[in-house]
Design a protein around this motif. Structure first.
Motif, short mmCIF file in Angstrom:
data_model
loop_
_atom_site.label_atom_id
_atom_site.label_comp_id
_atom_site.label_asym_id
_atom_site.label_seq_id
_atom_site.Cartn_x
_atom_site.Cartn_y
_atom_site.Cartn_z
N ILE A 182 0.86 -1.19 0.00
CA ILE A 182 0.00 0.00 0.00
C ILE A 182 0.89 1.23 0.00
N SER A 191 -0.62 4.53 -0.91
CA SER A 191 -1.46 5.73 -0.83
C SER A 191 -2.06 5.89 0.56
N ASN A 243 -5.80 4.97 0.95
CA ASN A 243 -6.27 3.59 0.94
C ASN A 243 -7.29 3.36 2.06
N GLN A 244 -8.30 2.55 1.79
CA GLN A 244 -9.39 2.36 2.75
C GLN A 244 -8.90 1.72 4.05
#
Length: 266
Positions: free
Chosen positions: A6, A8, A11-12
């Motif tokens: 990951i 970003s 990101n959720q």
């Protein structure tokens, strides 16, 4: 081994972790919490906490070193520097942030292998730093259980985990309201020694070699009257200075180690 990556901060999962860090309501709703740091993670694993995911920043911990800390079935996620800096409370986190499942901390789940258990009860502690210090003190004395009466927040506040240096995971901990804890202690024939000035004797004058609960309250409010009424004996620490109270974790340490001294540190 293949790792999910990951990069970003939008990101959720990263957003979920940030909410779990900051919101007690979200932790209670999901039953999840955050562990930050290698030592804390190792202690949680040793205490049989279920770890669902581990995020790691490879500049601070290599995948090979991570393999030593956790079992192979736990999800590993490689994260960028930006994400790590956004998630980490401190720079000394050693590159690890984990998501784990909470435990229930019910009174009835407490187990006492010894015939004369030593229990520390803290009523309504509010400051995470004080709770963390109490847990560290309890670990140092190797008490049989810590019971939090009328808790003001949840045990999985990241500040509690951090200030306890992971001792939330090394102690047997339960929570409950004052009345049910008193009933629990009496049902188990555990003598109650409440740190209350009224009707109190000096703490070192008592015999703590049998089953013992040391009960402490906050510096501001002390203990509720229920503890005075239920107490086997109220106890006090003689104060020789100008003030008449001390930090709750310091008081707990003095009282607990007197119990340990009488028991020859057994």
């Amino acid at each position: 081994m293949h790792y999910k990556e990951i990069s970003s901060t939008q990101n959720q999962l990263i957003k979920q972790i940030l909410v779990l860090k900051d919101k007690s309501r979200e932790r209670k709703k999901t039953g999840l919490f955050i562990i930050e740091g290698q030592r804390e993670l190792v202690l949680a694993v040793k205490a049989n906490y279920k770890i669902t995911s581990v995020l790691f920043y490879p500049e601070l911990i290599s995948p090979e070193d991570l393999e030593v800390l956790i079992s192979s079935e736990i999800e590993r996620i490689k994260i960028s520097k930006d994400i790590f800096e956004k998630l980490a409370y401190r720079s000394s986190t050693e590159g690890i942030i984990a998501i784990a499942e909470m435990k229930q901390h019910k009174l009835q789940d407490l187990k006492f292998p010894k015939t004369n258990p030593l229990i520390l009860v803290a009523e309504a502690p509010e400051k995470p730093g004080n709770i963390g210090a109490i847990l560290r003190t309890a670990d140092a004395a190797h008490v049989d259980a810590v019971i939090i009466a009328n808790p003001k927040g949840d045990l999985y506040n990241p500040n509690i985990i951090r200030s306890s240096v992971g001792c939330l995971f090394t102690n047997q901990v339960a929570v409950g309201d004052t009345d049910e804890i008193i009933i629990f202690l009496k049902d188990h024939k555990i003598s109650i020694y409440s740190a209350i000035l009224q009707e109190a004797v000096n703490y070192h004058e008592q015999d703590y070699t049998q089953s013992t609960a040391i009960v402490v309250g906050t510096e501001a409010d002390g203990l509720s009257d229920s503890w005075r009424k239920a107490s086997t004996q109220n106890i006090k620490i003689p104060m020789q200075g100008e003030i008449d109270s001390m930090n709750v974790s310091v008081a707990a340490g003095i009282l607990i180690f007197e119990v340990k001294r009488q028991r020859r540190f057994n």
